[in-house]
Enzyme design. Structure first.
Site, PDB file in Angstrom:
ATOM      1  CG  ASP A  12     -22.141  -3.425  45.341  1.00 36.95           C
ATOM      2  OD1 ASP A  12     -21.834  -4.401  45.559  1.00 36.95           O
ATOM      3  OD2 ASP A  12     -22.184  -2.338  45.796  1.00 36.95           O
ATOM      4  CG  HIS A  29     -20.077 -13.794  43.365  1.00 37.33           C
ATOM      5  ND1 HIS A  29     -20.458 -12.538  43.614  1.00 37.33           N
ATOM      6  CD2 HIS A  29     -19.259 -14.112  44.566  1.00 37.33           C
ATOM      7  CE1 HIS A  29     -19.642 -12.265  44.499  1.00 37.33           C
ATOM      8  NE2 HIS A  29     -18.815 -12.975  45.141  1.00 37.33           N
ATOM      9  CG  LEU A 123     -25.685  -5.879  23.790  1.00 36.60           C
ATOM     10  CD1 LEU A 123     -26.077  -4.431  23.989  1.00 36.60           C
ATOM     11  CD2 LEU A 123     -26.056  -7.016  24.643  1.00 36.60           C
TER      12      LEU A 123
HETATM   13  C1  FPP Z   1     -20.435  -7.331  43.687  1.00 36.14           C
HETATM   14  O1  FPP Z   1     -21.216  -7.799  44.773  1.00 36.14           O
HETATM   15  C2  FPP Z   1     -19.946  -8.120  42.603  1.00 36.14           C
HETATM   16  C3  FPP Z   1     -18.772  -8.603  42.311  1.00 36.14           C
HETATM   17  C4  FPP Z   1     -17.581  -8.317  42.723  1.00 36.14           C
HETATM   18  C5  FPP Z   1     -19.011  -9.597  41.134  1.00 36.14           C
HETATM   19  C6  FPP Z   1     -19.599  -9.323  39.947  1.00 36.14           C
HETATM   20  C7  FPP Z   1     -20.029 -10.602  39.148  1.00 36.14           C
HETATM   21  C8  FPP Z   1     -21.240 -10.989  38.638  1.00 36.14           C
HETATM   22  C9  FPP Z   1     -22.297 -10.475  38.808  1.00 36.14           C
HETATM   23  C10 FPP Z   1     -21.031 -12.462  38.015  1.00 36.14           C
HETATM   24  C11 FPP Z   1     -20.376 -12.769  36.863  1.00 36.14           C
HETATM   25  C12 FPP Z   1     -20.380 -11.951  35.714  1.00 36.14           C
HETATM   26  C13 FPP Z   1     -19.592 -12.292  34.676  1.00 36.14           C
HETATM   27  C14 FPP Z   1     -19.713 -11.355  33.461  1.00 36.14           C
HETATM   28  C15 FPP Z   1     -19.095 -13.592  34.408  1.00 36.14           C
HETATM   29  P1  FPP Z   1     -20.300  -8.106  46.446  1.00 36.14           P
HETATM   30  O2  FPP Z   1     -19.843  -9.388  46.147  1.00 36.14           O
HETATM   31  O3  FPP Z   1     -19.454  -7.032  46.482  1.00 36.14           O
HETATM   32  O4  FPP Z   1     -21.781  -7.874  46.997  1.00 36.14           O
HETATM   33  P2  FPP Z   1     -21.878  -7.223  48.589  1.00 36.14           P
HETATM   34  O5  FPP Z   1     -21.256  -5.837  48.157  1.00 36.14           O
HETATM   35  O6  FPP Z   1     -23.165  -7.436  48.630  1.00 36.14           O
HETATM   36  O7  FPP Z   1     -20.946  -8.382  49.460  1.00 36.14           O
END
Ligand code: FPP
Length: 234
Positions: A12, A29, A123
């Site tokens: 997150d 991201h 892994l």
């Molecule tokens: C939450 O942060 C994160 C996500 C919804 C996306 C997670 C994806 C990645 C870390 C990258 C890609 C990974 C792979 C395996 C391809 P948020 O956007 O909700 O953050 P915020 O709460 O600060 O807005």
């Protein structure tokens, strides 16, 4: 030292990390995807055998079309750039979630990564994508109901093990430790069945700022936890 065989992470805070640097959410991201590589390598070196990462939830479709489009392209980026290294290290890419519900391009990329690495024995890097725990349980229920309807299963044969064996995670052990980054303390429909006895750690750093050192600290803290699984230590 208590080993953490299965580590699950809610990655997150990408958006907040980007905002704090004056960057667009997509940059967060992208940095998050780069960190998948760093943390997978570190987890492997710290003895983790299964690492499950929440890349996209069944609820994430509610985000803007632009952001969803960007997130759907990230597996392509991740595997294009890092797959040779993952292969070298013997990582096996596994998938959980409703894969059929993904855009074709995304589906192809992730299925190829899983296929290409299927003989690796290192892994297990498990990507939860279009994943929602309630949806996973619902899909398992539908399968079991079909088996009962066809007369192959009696309702009294529906045990906890039998339910586990119908989940997307059927080939993986239960989660030992769940980490969520970015200070939020929620489960967000993640691995509800599999975390029944997991330990939890909520860290304040956002996912792109989550380092191998913080991971090592989390695993050290975990190793000192007293896990009783509902029993008692006399
Ligand atoms: C939450 O942060 C994160 C996500 C919804 C996306 C997670 C994806 C990645 C870390 C990258 C890609 C990974 C792979 C395996 C391809 P948020 O956007 O909700 O953050 P915020 O709460 O600060 O807005």
């Amino acid at each position: 030292m208590k080993e953490c065989k299965h580590l699950a992470i809610i990655m997150d805070g990408n958006g907040r990390w980007a905002k704090s640097k004056g960057l667009p959410r997509t940059a967060g991201h992208k940095a998050g995807a780069d960190n998948v590589r760093n943390i997978a390598i570190a987890a492997n070196e710290l003895g983790v055998k299964y690492l499950t990462l929440y890349a996209f939830s069944t609820e994430n479709w509610k985000r803007s079309a632009d952001e969803v489009g960007y997130l759907m392209k990230l597996p392509g980026y991740l595997f294009n750039v890092f797959m040779p290294e993952f292969m070298e290290r013997g990582f096996r890419i596994r998938l959980i979630g409703d894969i059929d519900g993904l855009p074709e391009g995304t589906r192809k990329v992730i299925l190829k990564a899983a296929e290409d690495s299927k003989n690796n024995t290192g892994l297990n890097l498990i990507i939860a994508i279009n994943y929602g725990s309630r949806d996973e349980i619902r899909r398992a229920m539908v399968q079991i109901a079909e088996e009962v309807k066809e007369g192959n299963v009696n309702p009294e044969e529906i045990t906890e093990e039998m339910i586990s064996s119908h989940l997307d995670t059927k080939e993986f052990p239960d989660v030992d430790l769940l980490i969520r980054t970015s200070g939020e303390q929620r489960i967000s429909n993640y691995l509800l069945w599999q975390i029944a006895y997991a330990e939890m750690e909520f860290v304040k750093e956002s996912w792109p700022a989550f380092t191998p050192e913080i991971l090592a600290k989390c695993l050290d803290e975990y190793s000192h936890r007293d896990r009783r699984f509902g029993g008692r230590n006399e």
